[in-house]
Design a protein around this motif. Structure first.
Motif, PDB file in Angstrom:
ATOM      1  N   ALA A 128      61.835  54.682   4.923  1.00 13.90           N
ATOM      2  CA  ALA A 128      60.576  54.133   5.425  1.00 13.90           C
ATOM      3  C   ALA A 128      60.829  53.067   6.495  1.00 13.90           C
ATOM      4  CB  ALA A 128      59.763  53.549   4.285  1.00 13.90           C
ATOM      5  N   LYS A 129      59.931  53.007   7.455  1.00  9.70           N
ATOM      6  CA  LYS A 129      59.973  51.996   8.518  1.00  9.70           C
ATOM      7  C   LYS A 129      58.585  51.370   8.643  1.00  9.70           C
ATOM      8  CE  LYS A 129      64.145  53.303   9.990  1.00  9.70           C
ATOM      9  NZ  LYS A 129      65.366  52.435   9.903  1.00  9.70           N
ATOM     10  N   PHE A 130      58.542  50.066   8.855  1.00  8.54           N
ATOM     11  CA  PHE A 130      57.288  49.335   8.920  1.00  8.54           C
ATOM     12  C   PHE A 130      57.183  48.566  10.229  1.00  8.54           C
ATOM     13  CE2 PHE A 130      58.419  49.971   4.565  1.00  8.54           C
ATOM     14  CZ  PHE A 130      57.228  50.203   3.893  1.00  8.54           C
ATOM     15  N   GLY A 131      55.958  48.438  10.754  1.00 12.17           N
ATOM     16  CA  GLY A 131      55.767  47.632  11.938  1.00 12.17           C
ATOM     17  C   GLY A 131      54.326  47.606  12.385  1.00 12.17           C
ATOM     18  N   GLN A 132      54.034  46.630  13.219  1.00  8.76           N
ATOM     19  CA  GLN A 132      52.725  46.508  13.877  1.00  8.76           C
ATOM     20  C   GLN A 132      53.008  46.483  15.377  1.00  8.76           C
ATOM     21  OE1 GLN A 132      50.295  46.209  10.331  1.00  8.76           O
ATOM     22  NE2 GLN A 132      49.753  46.513  12.459  1.00  8.76           N
ATOM     23  N   PRO A 133      53.121  47.654  15.996  1.00  5.49           N
ATOM     24  CA  PRO A 133      53.557  47.720  17.396  1.00  5.49           C
ATOM     25  C   PRO A 133      52.453  47.545  18.427  1.00  5.49           C
ATOM     26  CG  PRO A 133      53.299  49.935  16.523  1.00  5.49           C
ATOM     27  CD  PRO A 133      52.993  48.990  15.381  1.00  5.49           C
ATOM     28  N   GLU A 134      51.275  47.127  18.012  1.00  6.50           N
ATOM     29  CA  GLU A 134      50.108  47.158  18.896  1.00  6.50           C
ATOM     30  C   GLU A 134      50.268  46.348  20.178  1.00  6.50           C
ATOM     31  OE1 GLU A 134      48.490  48.086  14.755  1.00  6.50           O
ATOM     32  OE2 GLU A 134      49.977  46.724  15.626  1.00  6.50           O
ATOM     33  N   LEU A 137      51.248  47.987  23.201  1.00  7.40           N
ATOM     34  CA  LEU A 137      50.262  48.897  23.792  1.00  7.40           C
ATOM     35  C   LEU A 137      49.118  48.132  24.454  1.00  7.40           C
ATOM     36  CD1 LEU A 137      50.040  51.361  20.767  1.00  7.40           C
ATOM     37  CD2 LEU A 137      51.222  51.784  22.934  1.00  7.40           C
ATOM     38  N   GLY A 138      49.238  46.805  24.440  1.00  8.30           N
ATOM     39  CA  GLY A 138      48.196  45.991  25.068  1.00  8.30           C
ATOM     40  C   GLY A 138      47.002  45.707  24.184  1.00  8.30           C
ATOM     41  N   ILE A 139      47.161  45.888  22.863  1.00 13.03           N
ATOM     42  CA  ILE A 139      46.067  45.622  21.929  1.00 13.03           C
ATOM     43  C   ILE A 139      46.588  44.809  20.750  1.00 13.03           C
ATOM     44  CG2 ILE A 139      44.709  47.664  22.541  1.00 13.03           C
ATOM     45  CD1 ILE A 139      45.878  49.065  20.065  1.00 13.03           C
ATOM     46  N   THR A 140      45.672  44.321  19.947  1.00 15.50           N
ATOM     47  CA  THR A 140      46.031  43.665  18.690  1.00 15.50           C
ATOM     48  C   THR A 140      45.940  44.671  17.554  1.00 15.50           C
ATOM     49  OG1 THR A 140      43.753  43.085  18.107  1.00 15.50           O
ATOM     50  CG2 THR A 140      44.949  41.521  19.514  1.00 15.50           C
ATOM     51  N   GLN A 147      45.054  40.108   9.115  1.00 18.55           N
ATOM     52  CA  GLN A 147      44.573  39.431   7.909  1.00 18.55           C
ATOM     53  C   GLN A 147      45.345  39.842   6.658  1.00 18.55           C
ATOM     54  OE1 GLN A 147      42.275  36.989   8.523  1.00 18.55           O
ATOM     55  NE2 GLN A 147      42.733  37.678  10.611  1.00 18.55           N
ATOM     56  N   ARG A 148      45.445  41.136   6.393  1.00 15.34           N
ATOM     57  CA  ARG A 148      46.081  41.573   5.143  1.00 15.34           C
ATOM     58  C   ARG A 148      47.600  41.407   5.169  1.00 15.34           C
ATOM     59  NH1 ARG A 148      42.015  45.687   5.428  1.00 15.34           N
ATOM     60  NH2 ARG A 148      40.388  45.219   3.897  1.00 15.34           N
ATOM     61  N   LEU A 149      48.234  41.730   6.285  1.00 16.48           N
ATOM     62  CA  LEU A 149      49.687  41.559   6.349  1.00 16.48           C
ATOM     63  C   LEU A 149      50.064  40.108   6.116  1.00 16.48           C
ATOM     64  CD1 LEU A 149      52.471  42.809   6.888  1.00 16.48           C
ATOM     65  CD2 LEU A 149      52.117  42.338   9.336  1.00 16.48           C
ATOM     66  N   THR A 150      49.295  39.190   6.682  1.00 18.51           N
ATOM     67  CA  THR A 150      49.538  37.766   6.483  1.00 18.51           C
ATOM     68  C   THR A 150      49.429  37.383   5.016  1.00 18.51           C
ATOM     69  OG1 THR A 150      48.679  37.311   8.698  1.00 18.51           O
ATOM     70  CG2 THR A 150      48.804  35.455   7.180  1.00 18.51           C
ATOM     71  N   LYS A 159      53.497  36.968  11.592  1.00 21.76           N
ATOM     72  CA  LYS A 159      53.451  36.631  13.011  1.00 21.76           C
ATOM     73  C   LYS A 159      54.642  37.210  13.758  1.00 21.76           C
ATOM     74  CE  LYS A 159      50.598  32.469  12.672  1.00 21.76           C
ATOM     75  NZ  LYS A 159      50.527  31.007  12.869  1.00 21.76           N
ATOM     76  N   GLU A 160      55.818  37.173  13.141  1.00 23.52           N
ATOM     77  CA  GLU A 160      56.993  37.743  13.793  1.00 23.52           C
ATOM     78  C   GLU A 160      56.823  39.246  14.013  1.00 23.52           C
ATOM     79  OE1 GLU A 160      61.866  38.011  13.247  1.00 23.52           O
ATOM     80  OE2 GLU A 160      60.654  36.928  11.783  1.00 23.52           O
ATOM     81  N   LEU A 161      56.360  39.957  12.986  1.00 26.79           N
ATOM     82  CA  LEU A 161      56.160  41.400  13.121  1.00 26.79           C
ATOM     83  C   LEU A 161      55.105  41.731  14.175  1.00 26.79           C
ATOM     84  CD1 LEU A 161      56.300  42.623   9.412  1.00 26.79           C
ATOM     85  CD2 LEU A 161      57.764  43.409  11.264  1.00 26.79           C
ATOM     86  N   ILE A 162      54.011  40.979  14.154  1.00 21.03           N
ATOM     87  CA  ILE A 162      52.906  41.279  15.072  1.00 21.03           C
ATOM     88  C   ILE A 162      53.229  40.849  16.497  1.00 21.03           C
ATOM     89  CG2 ILE A 162      50.510  40.710  15.627  1.00 21.03           C
ATOM     90  CD1 ILE A 162      50.013  40.594  12.554  1.00 21.03           C
ATOM     91  N   TYR A 163      53.800  39.656  16.681  1.00 19.24           N
ATOM     92  CA  TYR A 163      54.080  39.158  18.030  1.00 19.24           C
ATOM     93  C   TYR A 163      55.153  39.975  18.746  1.00 19.24           C
ATOM     94  CZ  TYR A 163      51.739  34.758  16.586  1.00 19.24           C
ATOM     95  OH  TYR A 163      50.856  33.811  16.133  1.00 19.24           O
ATOM     96  N   THR A 164      56.165  40.436  17.984  1.00 18.51           N
ATOM     97  CA  THR A 164      57.268  41.174  18.606  1.00 18.51           C
ATOM     98  C   THR A 164      56.980  42.663  18.712  1.00 18.51           C
ATOM     99  OG1 THR A 164      58.429  41.590  16.509  1.00 18.51           O
ATOM    100  CG2 THR A 164      58.942  39.524  17.683  1.00 18.51           C
ATOM    101  N   GLY A 165      56.063  43.158  17.878  1.00 15.98           N
ATOM    102  CA  GLY A 165      55.845  44.595  17.824  1.00 15.98           C
ATOM    103  C   GLY A 165      57.046  45.336  17.266  1.00 15.98           C
TER     104      GLY A 165
END
Length: 260
Positions: A128-134, A137-140, A147-150, A159-165
């Motif tokens: 399995a691999k996890f991430g928030q790559p948005e 792509l120029g979006i949040t 909210q939930r990941l936090t 914040k690290e996962l979301i900011y870095t993608g």
């Protein structure tokens, strides 16, 4: 509704939802989210379902995110509406009376990571691999990820996962508390079903009230949360399952819960 993008089955009190778009790595398009909403609303009022399992089809992907091709042409109004569609369905999953277990069998990116965070418990396969790559792509994140990941892993990791993608593997997800357990791919569904069956043997009303108290408490102060806990604790004493559970303990036998 006839489902084209998901598979749903019920056995021994366990309802299993499989996102079934393997050629698209189970990405969430509007049709899939619409079917997911339909099945979740049916489960919510089905007393035959005590535990819900959500997984993805195949061995590569749980859900690889929202369908980027479908999103790419949206204007701001359409983008907001699409985000709210996903948010509303994931909130319905989070608020299901029954416990929900995510069996994460591969990529859980973007909307897939957000879907897993709407579940109560997360088991992952070793691949399995996890991430928030948005942001790449120029979006949040738009389906509740900010909210939930936090709430699941804390501000710093979220914040690290979301900011870095960036993307993390299953062992790192376990280390930061994003998943409860990691097992080999071939053992994932067996491990999840073992957990689900363990839950089905407990008093259904007590399990559901425990979930309600936890979810309510997360979103309020401790004093308000424990006051709500006192209410559901007292409510348990009006159930046949409480009488059965305590009688069985005193009589040194296994309880036979009925969900009443």
């Amino acid at each position: 509704m006839d489902y084209q993008n998901i598979i749903y089955s019920v056995s021994d009190g366990i309802g299993t939802i499989t996102i079934n778009r393997p050629k698209a790595l189970n990405a969430l398009n509007l049709a899939t989210v619409t079917e997911l909403k339909d099945v979740v609303e049916k489960i919510a009022v089905d007393p035959a379902v005590q535990v819900v399992v959500i997984t993805g089809s195949g061995e590569k992907s749980f859900v690889a995110g929202a369908d980027i091709v479908e999103m790419s042409t949206k204007n701001p109004t359409e983008g907001r509406a699409w985000g709210m569609v996903g948010q509303n369905v994931f909130t319905e999953i989070e608020n299901l009376p029954q416990p929900v277990i995510a069996a994460i069998n591969g990529f859980a990116l973007g909307g897939g990571c957000e879907l897993s965070c709407a579940c109560d418990i997360r088991y992952a396969s070793e691949n399995a691999k996890f991430g928030q790559p948005e942001v790449g792509l120029g979006i949040t994140p738009g389906f509740g990820g900010t909210q939930r990941l936090t709430r699941v892993v804390g501000r710093g990791y979220a914040k690290e996962l979301i900011y870095t993608g960036g993307m993390i593997d299953a062992q790192e997800a376990l280390r930061i508390g994003l998943v409860n357990k990691v097992v080999p791919q071939s053992e994932l569904m067996d491990a999840v079903m073992k957990l689900a069956k363990t839950i089905t043997k407990k008093a259904p009303v007590a399990v559901q009230l425990s979930k309600a108290a936890i979810n309510r408490g997360i979103n309020c102060d401790v004093v308000t949360g424990i006051a709500y806990e006192a209410e559901v604790f007292g409510l348990c004493f009006s159930t046949a399952d409480q009488k059965e559970g305590m009688s069985a303990f005193v009589e040194k036998r296994k309880p036979a819960f009925t969900g009443k």
